[in-house]
Design a protein around this motif. Structure first.
Motif, PDB file in Angstrom:
ATOM      1  N   ARG A 150       0.479  -1.162   0.476  1.00 45.76           N
ATOM      2  CA  ARG A 150      -0.048  -0.251   0.048  1.00 45.76           C
ATOM      3  C   ARG A 150       0.833   2.059   0.231  1.00 45.76           C
ATOM      4  O   ARG A 150       0.284   2.005  -1.360  1.00 45.76           O
ATOM      5  CB  ARG A 150      -0.598   0.232   1.180  1.00 45.76           C
ATOM      6  N   THR A 151       1.617   1.309   1.126  1.00 40.65           N
ATOM      7  CA  THR A 151       2.665   2.784   0.785  1.00 40.65           C
ATOM      8  C   THR A 151       3.119   2.622  -0.649  1.00 40.65           C
ATOM      9  O   THR A 151       3.668   3.764  -0.722  1.00 40.65           O
ATOM     10  CB  THR A 151       4.050   2.986   2.238  1.00 40.65           C
ATOM     11  N   LEU A 152       3.993   1.351  -0.699  1.00 45.03           N
ATOM     12  CA  LEU A 152       4.578   1.687  -2.464  1.00 45.03           C
ATOM     13  C   LEU A 152       4.028   2.362  -3.591  1.00 45.03           C
ATOM     14  O   LEU A 152       4.065   2.828  -4.027  1.00 45.03           O
ATOM     15  CB  LEU A 152       5.295   0.167  -2.963  1.00 45.03           C
ATOM     16  N   LYS A 153       2.675   1.814  -3.400  1.00 44.38           N
ATOM     17  CA  LYS A 153       1.981   3.092  -3.915  1.00 44.38           C
ATOM     18  C   LYS A 153       1.265   3.964  -3.964  1.00 44.38           C
ATOM     19  O   LYS A 153       1.615   4.949  -4.815  1.00 44.38           O
ATOM     20  CB  LYS A 153       0.041   1.475  -3.780  1.00 44.38           C
ATOM     21  N   LYS A 154       1.541   4.401  -2.274  1.00 45.44           N
ATOM     22  CA  LYS A 154       1.764   5.824  -2.083  1.00 45.44           C
ATOM     23  C   LYS A 154       2.729   6.859  -2.781  1.00 45.44           C
ATOM     24  O   LYS A 154       3.121   7.740  -3.317  1.00 45.44           O
ATOM     25  CB  LYS A 154       1.140   6.091  -0.885  1.00 45.44           C
ATOM     26  N   LEU A 155       4.119   5.852  -2.611  1.00 47.56           N
ATOM     27  CA  LEU A 155       5.274   6.648  -2.699  1.00 47.56           C
ATOM     28  C   LEU A 155       5.453   6.823  -4.126  1.00 47.56           C
ATOM     29  O   LEU A 155       5.734   7.050  -4.993  1.00 47.56           O
ATOM     30  CB  LEU A 155       6.133   5.735  -2.756  1.00 47.56           C
ATOM     31  N   ALA A 156       4.244   6.017  -5.318  1.00 50.85           N
ATOM     32  CA  ALA A 156       4.722   5.514  -6.937  1.00 50.85           C
ATOM     33  C   ALA A 156       3.897   7.455  -7.288  1.00 50.85           C
ATOM     34  O   ALA A 156       4.458   8.096  -8.654  1.00 50.85           O
ATOM     35  CB  ALA A 156       3.461   4.603  -7.323  1.00 50.85           C
ATOM     36  N   GLN A 157       3.277   7.533  -6.303  1.00 49.23           N
ATOM     37  CA  GLN A 157       1.987   8.868  -6.724  1.00 49.23           C
ATOM     38  C   GLN A 157       3.300  10.034  -6.533  1.00 49.23           C
ATOM     39  O   GLN A 157       2.585  11.385  -7.677  1.00 49.23           O
ATOM     40  CB  GLN A 157       0.901   8.722  -5.916  1.00 49.23           C
TER      41      GLN A 157
ATOM     42  N   PRO B 110       9.427  14.374  -5.395  1.00 51.25           N
ATOM     43  CA  PRO B 110       9.350  13.927  -5.140  1.00 51.25           C
ATOM     44  C   PRO B 110       9.678  14.967  -3.806  1.00 51.25           C
ATOM     45  O   PRO B 110      10.454  15.767  -3.537  1.00 51.25           O
ATOM     46  CB  PRO B 110      10.714  13.214  -5.213  1.00 51.25           C
ATOM     47  N   ASP B 111       8.516  14.665  -2.467  1.00 51.22           N
ATOM     48  CA  ASP B 111       8.618  15.929  -2.126  1.00 51.22           C
ATOM     49  C   ASP B 111       9.440  15.375  -0.838  1.00 51.22           C
ATOM     50  O   ASP B 111       7.776  14.416   0.130  1.00 51.22           O
ATOM     51  CB  ASP B 111       7.903  16.353  -1.846  1.00 51.22           C
ATOM     52  N   ALA B 112      10.177  15.918   0.281  1.00 52.32           N
ATOM     53  CA  ALA B 112      11.025  15.169   1.052  1.00 52.32           C
ATOM     54  C   ALA B 112      10.008  15.263   2.099  1.00 52.32           C
ATOM     55  O   ALA B 112      10.049  14.246   3.461  1.00 52.32           O
ATOM     56  CB  ALA B 112      11.348  15.821   1.938  1.00 52.32           C
ATOM     57  N   GLU B 113       8.706  16.141   2.458  1.00 56.83           N
ATOM     58  CA  GLU B 113       7.709  16.028   3.270  1.00 56.83           C
ATOM     59  C   GLU B 113       6.712  15.166   3.544  1.00 56.83           C
ATOM     60  O   GLU B 113       6.070  14.852   3.982  1.00 56.83           O
ATOM     61  CB  GLU B 113       6.945  17.790   3.437  1.00 56.83           C
ATOM     62  N   ALA B 114       5.960  15.413   1.645  1.00 57.90           N
ATOM     63  CA  ALA B 114       5.243  13.922   1.419  1.00 57.90           C
ATOM     64  C   ALA B 114       5.524  13.140   2.067  1.00 57.90           C
ATOM     65  O   ALA B 114       5.159  12.199   2.078  1.00 57.90           O
ATOM     66  CB  ALA B 114       4.697  14.167   0.092  1.00 57.90           C
ATOM     67  N   LEU B 115       7.233  12.512   1.326  1.00 55.42           N
ATOM     68  CA  LEU B 115       7.418  11.468   1.540  1.00 55.42           C
ATOM     69  C   LEU B 115       7.236  10.743   3.417  1.00 55.42           C
ATOM     70  O   LEU B 115       7.416   9.120   3.356  1.00 55.42           O
ATOM     71  CB  LEU B 115       8.997  11.206   0.961  1.00 55.42           C
ATOM     72  N   GLY B 116       8.183  11.730   3.888  1.00 53.97           N
ATOM     73  CA  GLY B 116       7.788  11.229   5.225  1.00 53.97           C
ATOM     74  C   GLY B 116       6.639  11.049   6.071  1.00 53.97           C
ATOM     75  O   GLY B 116       6.193   9.955   6.418  1.00 53.97           O
ATOM     76  N   ALA B 117       5.855  11.801   5.319  1.00 58.11           N
ATOM     77  CA  ALA B 117       4.356  11.653   5.872  1.00 58.11           C
ATOM     78  C   ALA B 117       3.726  10.434   5.760  1.00 58.11           C
ATOM     79  O   ALA B 117       2.582   9.490   6.327  1.00 58.11           O
ATOM     80  CB  ALA B 117       2.932  13.045   4.819  1.00 58.11           C
ATOM     81  N   VAL B 118       4.069   9.804   4.470  1.00 54.12           N
ATOM     82  CA  VAL B 118       3.514   8.476   3.541  1.00 54.12           C
ATOM     83  C   VAL B 118       4.077   7.518   4.689  1.00 54.12           C
ATOM     84  O   VAL B 118       3.646   6.029   5.583  1.00 54.12           O
ATOM     85  CB  VAL B 118       3.886   8.133   1.889  1.00 54.12           C
ATOM     86  N   LEU B 119       5.313   8.029   4.993  1.00 55.93           N
ATOM     87  CA  LEU B 119       6.074   6.786   5.735  1.00 55.93           C
ATOM     88  C   LEU B 119       5.777   6.791   7.063  1.00 55.93           C
ATOM     89  O   LEU B 119       5.623   5.660   7.827  1.00 55.93           O
ATOM     90  CB  LEU B 119       7.593   6.581   6.327  1.00 55.93           C
ATOM     91  N   ASP B 120       4.973   8.212   8.193  1.00 58.28           N
ATOM     92  CA  ASP B 120       4.581   7.807   9.305  1.00 58.28           C
ATOM     93  C   ASP B 120       3.468   7.470   9.417  1.00 58.28           C
ATOM     94  O   ASP B 120       2.708   6.346  10.278  1.00 58.28           O
ATOM     95  CB  ASP B 120       4.222   9.549   9.466  1.00 58.28           C
ATOM     96  N   GLU B 121       3.058   7.192   8.087  1.00 60.60           N
ATOM     97  CA  GLU B 121       1.213   6.875   7.884  1.00 60.60           C
ATOM     98  C   GLU B 121       2.027   5.179   7.787  1.00 60.60           C
ATOM     99  O   GLU B 121       0.351   4.219   8.528  1.00 60.60           O
ATOM    100  CB  GLU B 121       0.790   7.397   6.674  1.00 60.60           C
TER     101      GLU B 121
ATOM    102  N   GLU C 291      -6.132   7.052  10.738  1.00 64.01           N
ATOM    103  CA  GLU C 291      -5.026   7.461  10.635  1.00 64.01           C
ATOM    104  C   GLU C 291      -4.076   8.211  11.684  1.00 64.01           C
ATOM    105  O   GLU C 291      -3.085   8.138  11.750  1.00 64.01           O
ATOM    106  CB  GLU C 291      -5.064   8.706   9.080  1.00 64.01           C
ATOM    107  N   THR C 292      -4.925   7.806  12.789  1.00 63.91           N
ATOM    108  CA  THR C 292      -4.059   9.414  14.273  1.00 63.91           C
ATOM    109  C   THR C 292      -4.485   8.848  15.461  1.00 63.91           C
ATOM    110  O   THR C 292      -5.084   8.995  16.329  1.00 63.91           O
ATOM    111  CB  THR C 292      -4.412  10.696  14.117  1.00 63.91           C
ATOM    112  N   ASN C 293      -4.209   6.678  15.332  1.00 63.20           N
ATOM    113  CA  ASN C 293      -4.735   6.414  16.745  1.00 63.20           C
ATOM    114  C   ASN C 293      -3.386   6.130  17.911  1.00 63.20           C
ATOM    115  O   ASN C 293      -2.663   5.634  17.061  1.00 63.20           O
ATOM    116  CB  ASN C 293      -5.612   4.723  16.764  1.00 63.20           C
ATOM    117  N   SER C 294      -3.348   6.978  18.434  1.00 64.48           N
ATOM    118  CA  SER C 294      -1.748   6.983  18.959  1.00 64.48           C
ATOM    119  C   SER C 294      -2.134   5.301  20.501  1.00 64.48           C
ATOM    120  O   SER C 294      -2.828   5.111  20.846  1.00 64.48           O
ATOM    121  CB  SER C 294      -2.082   7.876  20.185  1.00 64.48           C
TER     122      SER C 294
END
Lengths: 470, 324
Positions: free
Chosen positions: A367-374, A379-390, A454-457
């Motif tokens: 799933r993450t790979l698909k998001k990274l493909a978008q 390649p925005d570092a912030e966006a990539l970081g958000a994907v990895l966090d997610e 998305e944000t369950n702690s």
């Protein structure tokens, strides 16, 4: 897996009842029937002249239980349920394993330390292995039981200087006859105990020793096995049995016949033709070959396996010291065996857990790979970081969803404190979190973390077990 | 004054006490819980039996000396019982030396005690000497030897029979079989019954035939109905039983347990014969002249029906006369 045992033995059931459970040499059909009824279970049937025992390994939460096993035995052997219930014993887990170990060591035998039972257990285990009824758990249990029995017998000497059924039969023959030089011994059947007994009879140096079996070849093989000289005797056709009974003074019978072959009806004319010479009959078969009624006939002395074994047991006494040593061996071996079974279960569990976590990881990774493909074109570092966090959040939530939702549902089989302690220990959670966190009550039927949220702690769920601590 | 009776009674008492002690030891040895190898007890038993034999012999010699050389081995029923106990003690010693008859002495000792006790009674209270001088010495000897030796062998047969029943009962009940190994086998016991019964039968036959000769005195025909006398009937029955017993291998229906019972019934009949001879009043004479003086001042009241003229000489040796 859970190990269970249900069975009857010489202490709980009479010979008559034990005869109903005799399976002869082939118990595989019963084991097949058992597995058909309880798929996924392992079983071994140990059937000797003194006992019928069914050892079962089943999944932890499943069938059969004690009642199911008794019902199976009742239906399979046509014995009323109340008789089975009153005569049978049932043990589970370490007690069931300990029972098997004690049986193998001869501690549960009528003749303390008798060695034949170990061979019988080996053959039963072999038969279960051949028909695929014994699985990994029972393989482990039976192999260790056999190994422990060998070691315990060697180290404690519980079977040293033993008095066997055969020697007692020979002693009793001495009580009836003074001289064997003019006596004839007849062996009917070719069982293992009969072989041992006939060896003792040969030591009496009888005038003749004949062997009769429905299968003539088996009688010939038995004659060879006991080194019977041709000048003394040999195999005779089964059809001559009546003539042999007229000639014989001592009869050792051990066939697998389901019905008695020596009946009063058969013996009445034979005794007359024998001119009422004394006849000593040793019936070692199970079910019995000789109808007990012939024991009351004139000058006929009938002894079955129980009679002989009780004499042996009397003569040996209790062999207290060796028995205690043997019990210690058994206790240690049972603990080790149960530990191995538990570890084997745990290993299997860990493998399953690992596989499941890998599945989750793979699913989330895809799933993450698909998001990274978008984000491949920009390649925005912030966006990539958000994907990895997610990705991380989802992975953690998915892994923790099942255990934490189970934790929230209060099960009766173990207190929450147990799970809390287990979590703390498994994940190496520090106790200082307990001091920092105010104890709070778990909400009734609180939902577990939603893996898709998305944000369950993770911290909030980590705190929950701590609330259960006193 | 005749000192023979008090001395003999004392000797018999001593022997009886010893025999009672040995009997208790023997019975204890028989009990299922009894230890098979009690060497001390076994040796005590052996010594007691040897002592019995020695004391019996001493008693006989004592009587010889007290009678100034006029000693005869069997002059009364008491002497007969003493002779039987002597033979029985010898039989016990023989049995103990035979490995195949192990344990039979345990059954012999109670019988020995019984005979000794009976001999005390016959010596102290019912002492009646036989009317020996009136009888033919050869036939008298044959009769006494046959009867007492024959009874002795029949006693051995009965002991073997009793033990046979005991061993068989334990084998059939299958209880306490562990201790059976110290007892003789059924086959050995049956052989003992048959051999003893055969010897007993031969000797009893001699005793009975010679007894009839003694009664008839050779030339005088026996009175009518002489065989109705209880002792003749009982002795004949016992004789018949032993005739069957010695042929039990051929009369197979009597083998085993039945043979054992027959041996016991046989000895009971023989003992009953002795009881009849010593206790019951004599048969009433058919002739009013049957009760006559025996020439020594005493009236012979125990003879069978015989002509008055020869009644004294035709008395059976087992018929006692009053006084000594």
């Amino acid at each position: 897996m859970r190990v269970l045992f249900t069975g009857i033995n010489h202490r709980t059931a009479s010979v008559t009842l034990r005869e109903c459970f005799a399976v002869g040499g082939d118990a595989s059909s019963h084991m097949d029937a058992f597995r058909e009824r309880f798929p996924g279970c392992e079983c071994v049937i140990v059937s000797t002249c003194n006992r019928f025992e069914l050892y079962v390994a089943r999944p932890l939460h499943g069938k059969p239980n004690a009642d199911d096993l008794r019902t199976f035995l009742s239906g399979r052997f046509g014995v009323p349920m109340d008789q089975v219930a009153s005569a049978s014993i049932h043990r589970e887990q370490d007690q069931a394993v300990a029972h098997l170990f004690r049986v193998c060591c001869g501690l549960d035998s009528m003749v303390l330390g008798e060695p034949q039972v170990l061979g019988q257990v080996k053959r039963a285990y072999q038969a279960a292995g051949d028909c695929g009824a014994a699985g990994p758990v029972l393989h482990r249990v039976f192999q260790q039981a056999i190994a422990t029995a060998k070691q315990a017998r060697t180290e404690t000497g519980i079977d040293a200087g033993r008095v066997s059924v055969g020697s007692v039969a020979a002693d009793l023959a001495h009580q009836v006859f003074a001289d064997f030089a003019d006596k004839t011994v007849l062996g009917i059947g070719a069982g293992e105990i009969a072989k041992l007994t006939l060896r003792h009879m040969m030591e009496l140096k009888p005038h003749r020793l004949w062997l009769a079996n429905r299968t003539h070849r088996n009688a010939s093989e038995l004659a060879e096995a006991i080194h019977l000289p041709a000048s003394v005797g040999g195999a005779r056709p089964w059809e001559q049995l009546d003539e042999l009974l007229i000639e014989a003074d001592i009869v050792v019978t051990c066939t697998a016949a389901p019905e008695p072959i020596l009946t009063p009806k058969r013996f009445k004319p034979i005794l007359k033709r024998r001119r009422f010479r004394p006849l000593f009959v040793i019936d070692l078969a199970m079910p019995r070959d000789a109808d007990p009624a012939i024991g009351s006939m004139t000058n006929l002395y009938l002894y079955n396996i129980d009679d002989l074994q009780s004499v042996v047991a009397d003569s040996l006494g209790q062999r207290g010291d060796q028995a205690q040593d043997c019990e210690r061996h058994v206790a240690a071996a049972v603990t080790a065996c149960m530990s191995q079974i538990t570890h084997a279960d745990l290993g299997q569990l860990i493998r399953k857990l690992r596989a499941k976590l890998h599945d989750i990881g793979q699913e989330e990774g895809e799933r993450t790979l698909k998001k990274l493909a978008q984000h491949q074109d920009s390649p925005d570092a912030e966006a990539l970081g958000a994907v990895l966090d997610e990705h991380t959040q989802r992975l953690v939530n998915k892994i923790l969803h099942m255990p934490l939702s189970q934790l929230n549902q209060h099960h009766g089989d173990a207190p929450l404190g147990f799970y809390a302690a287990a979590l703390r220990r498994l994940f190496d959670l520090e106790d200082d979190t307990e001091a920092k966190t105010e104890p709070t009550k778990l909400p009734e039927q609180a939902p577990g973390p939603d893996p898709d949220a998305e944000t369950n702690s993770a911290e909030s769920v980590q705190d929950k077990p701590a609330a259960t601590r006193p | 004054m005749n000192l023979a009776n008090p001395i003999t009674t004392l000797i018999l008492l001593a022997m009886t006490v010893l025999s009672v002690y040995a009997t208790f030891g023997a019975l204890r040895r028989l009990s299922p819980s009894g230890h098979p190898g009690r060497p001390v007890l076994a040796s005590v038993m052996q010594r007691v039996i040897v002592a019995v034999i020695m004391l019996t012999t001493l008693g006989m010699f004592a009587r010889f000396w007290l009678r100034d050389g006029g000693w005869q081995p069997v002059t009364s029923h008491r002497d007969g019982l003493l002779l039987m106990s002597f033979m029985l003690a010898g039989a016990v010693l023989f049995i103990q030396s035979r490995a195949r008859l192990v344990g039979l002495s345990s059954f012999a000792l109670p019988v020995l005690t019984f005979i000794l006790g009976w001999a005390i009674c016959a010596s102290a209270w019912t002492y009646h000497p036989f009317d020996l001088p009136t009888l033919h010495p050869v036939w008298r000897g044959v009769h006494l030897t046959g009867v007492y030796l024959g009874t002795g062998f029949c006693g051995v047969a009965a002991m073997a029979g009793g033990m046979y029943l005991y061993v068989q009962a334990r084998l059939k009940r299958k209880q306490n079989l562990g201790g059976l190994g110290r007892l003789a086998s059924l086959e050995a016991l049956e052989n003992t019954i048959i051999r003893s019964a055969t010897l007993g039968f031969v000797l009893l036959t001699l005793g009975l035939v010679s007894g009839v000769v003694v009664i008839s005195d050779g030339d005088t025909p026996l009175p009518a109905g002489w065989w109705f006398a209880p002792k003749i009937v009982l002795a004949t029955l016992a004789w018949g039983i032993y005739a069957v017993l010695m042929n039990v291998r051929y009369a197979s229906g009597f083998r085993g347990r039945r043979a054992a019972w027959l041996s016991i019934i046989g000895i009971v009949l023989l003992l009953a014969t002795y009881v009849v001879v010593t206790s019951l009043p004599p048969a009433p004479p058919v002739s009013p002249t049957a009760s006559v003086s025996n020439g020594s001042g005493h009236t012979n009241t125990t003879n069978l029906v015989l002509p008055a003229k020869s009644s004294a000489s035709k008395a059976s040796v087992l018929d006692p006369v009053e006084g000594d």
